[in-house]
Write a protein that holds these residues in place. Structure first.
Motif, PDB file in Angstrom:
ATOM      1  N   SER A  74       1.051   2.245  12.913  1.00 31.16           N
ATOM      2  CA  SER A  74       2.677   2.160  13.128  1.00 31.16           C
ATOM      3  C   SER A  74       3.407   1.927  12.000  1.00 31.16           C
ATOM      4  CB  SER A  74       2.504   1.048  14.220  1.00 31.16           C
ATOM      5  OG  SER A  74       2.314  -0.381  13.635  1.00 31.16           O
ATOM      6  N   CYS A  75       2.572   1.984  10.695  1.00 28.46           N
ATOM      7  CA  CYS A  75       3.317   1.691   9.575  1.00 28.46           C
ATOM      8  C   CYS A  75       2.676   2.639   8.574  1.00 28.46           C
ATOM      9  CB  CYS A  75       3.345   0.243   8.985  1.00 28.46           C
ATOM     10  SG  CYS A  75       4.337  -0.146   7.825  1.00 28.46           S
ATOM     11  N   ILE A  76       3.484   3.291   7.761  1.00 29.75           N
ATOM     12  CA  ILE A  76       3.016   4.072   6.630  1.00 29.75           C
ATOM     13  C   ILE A  76       3.731   3.897   5.371  1.00 29.75           C
ATOM     14  CG2 ILE A  76       4.867   6.070   7.079  1.00 29.75           C
ATOM     15  CD1 ILE A  76       2.620   8.017   6.255  1.00 29.75           C
ATOM     16  N   GLU A  77       2.954   3.634   4.170  1.00 30.12           N
ATOM     17  CA  GLU A  77       3.517   3.631   2.948  1.00 30.12           C
ATOM     18  C   GLU A  77       2.892   4.426   1.921  1.00 30.12           C
ATOM     19  OE1 GLU A  77       3.546  -0.804   0.431  1.00 30.12           O
ATOM     20  OE2 GLU A  77       1.410  -0.058   1.266  1.00 30.12           O
ATOM     21  N   TRP A  78       3.788   4.376   0.819  1.00 29.63           N
ATOM     22  CA  TRP A  78       3.544   5.251  -0.215  1.00 29.63           C
ATOM     23  C   TRP A  78       4.354   4.922  -1.394  1.00 29.63           C
ATOM     24  CZ3 TRP A  78       6.847   6.540   3.723  1.00 29.63           C
ATOM     25  CH2 TRP A  78       8.166   7.073   3.396  1.00 29.63           C
ATOM     26  N   LEU A  79       3.900   5.410  -2.772  1.00 31.77           N
ATOM     27  CA  LEU A  79       4.716   5.312  -4.011  1.00 31.77           C
ATOM     28  C   LEU A  79       5.380   6.534  -4.263  1.00 31.77           C
ATOM     29  CD1 LEU A  79       1.731   3.859  -6.166  1.00 31.77           C
ATOM     30  CD2 LEU A  79       3.581   2.665  -5.085  1.00 31.77           C
ATOM     31  N   PRO A  80       6.833   6.678  -4.405  1.00 32.08           N
ATOM     32  CA  PRO A  80       7.569   7.797  -4.717  1.00 32.08           C
ATOM     33  C   PRO A  80       7.333   8.238  -5.970  1.00 32.08           C
ATOM     34  CG  PRO A  80       9.044   6.149  -4.585  1.00 32.08           C
ATOM     35  CD  PRO A  80       7.504   5.350  -4.150  1.00 32.08           C
ATOM     36  N   MET A  81       7.194   9.534  -6.379  1.00 34.77           N
ATOM     37  CA  MET A  81       6.894  10.210  -7.555  1.00 34.77           C
ATOM     38  C   MET A  81       8.529  10.281  -8.090  1.00 34.77           C
ATOM     39  SD  MET A  81       3.981  12.756  -7.616  1.00 34.77           S
ATOM     40  CE  MET A  81       4.631  14.009  -6.665  1.00 34.77           C
TER      41      MET A  81
END
Length: 260
Positions: A74-81
């Motif tokens: 229910s939650c997604i995370e990432w580091l933006p380039m």
């Protein structure tokens, strides 16, 4: 005395009954037509909302550094380039400055870090910035102009050793984490918080509302890259009408470009 013509009481009653039937049918027809128009408008509005939400999610995810994506469902995370370029000399030892080819446009460096390769490491390592590791300490400055035989450079706030090199000598600047999480009927976007080794669900910062009519459970799934295809993020959620009688299902796949 001439004969007078007129309507009998029975004829008047029959006319009144017939007019009542016609009026009832007409009102019912108009009511159904109006309700149909309102239902169609509501469906079109939900369809438009689904397109806007899907497009925003897609654009955000396509900027993600592929090795940083992680999901709890229910939650997604990432580091933006934020930017990318080539480094000139492989940093084989601890360094606080990296010689680079000039960026096409000098990026902001506040709260940015350098990533070199990173394949073969865990997702948590991309967030924690272990030394040695694929992610540097914070960037303290960028000199994006080569002059007098000196190359452009990226300066780091502390010495760092990168444990691997890129086959194409590529490096990337990544920003602070971004998360999309569900909370009840709302879908929130979180940003501006520090990276941690364990994914927060949700992060402890004030979010922005991305959607406000979600029903059921949002499902984010991440499939890592393979030799045959790029990484893929799949997400599915339902938007519900104001009276709760109808739902519109949104399902989409986003291809994440892999970088060496």
């Amino acid at each position: 005395m001439p004969r007078q013509s007129g309507y009998t009481l029975i004829e008047l009653i029959m006319v009144i009954v017939l007019l009542s039937i016609v009026a009832t049918v007409s009102v019912r027809f108009v009511g159904l037509s109006t309700q149909g128009a309102l239902d169609t408008s509501a469906r079109q509005l939900r369809a438009l909302q689904s397109v806007v939400i899907s497009e925003q999610l897609t654009r955000d995810l396509r900027e993600a550094f592929p090795l940083s994506i992680r999901s709890t469902g229910s939650c997604i995370e990432w580091l933006p380039m934020e930017a990318g370029t080539n480094y000139l000399n492989p940093p084989a030892t601890e360094v606080n400055q990296i010689e680079i080819a000039e960026f096409a446009q000098s990026p902001a460096f506040n709260n940015k870090r350098v990533v070199i390769y990173g394949y073969g490491t865990s997702t948590g390592d991309v967030y924690t910035g272990a030394n040695p590791g694929p992610v540097s300490s914070a960037v303290s400055g960028i000199n994006n102009t080569a002059s007098s035989g000196l190359p452009a450079t990226i300066s780091l706030s502390a010495n760092h050793r990168f444990d691997t090199t890129s086959p194409a000598q590529r490096l990337f600047l990544v920003g602070e984490p971004v998360s999309i999480c569900q909370s009840g009927r709302f879908l929130y976007r979180y940003s501006g918080y520090a990276p941690t080794s364990i994914q927060p669900d949700p992060p402890a910062v004030t979010p922005e509302v991305l959607a406000a009519s979600v029903t059921g459970t949002v499902n984010f799934r991440f499939q890592p890259a393979s030799l045959q295809r790029a990484a893929v993020v799949q997400f599915t959620f339902d938007l519900v009408s104001a009276d709760g009688s109808e739902t519109t299902t949104v399902s989409q796949e986003v291809q994440i470009r892999n970088v060496p």
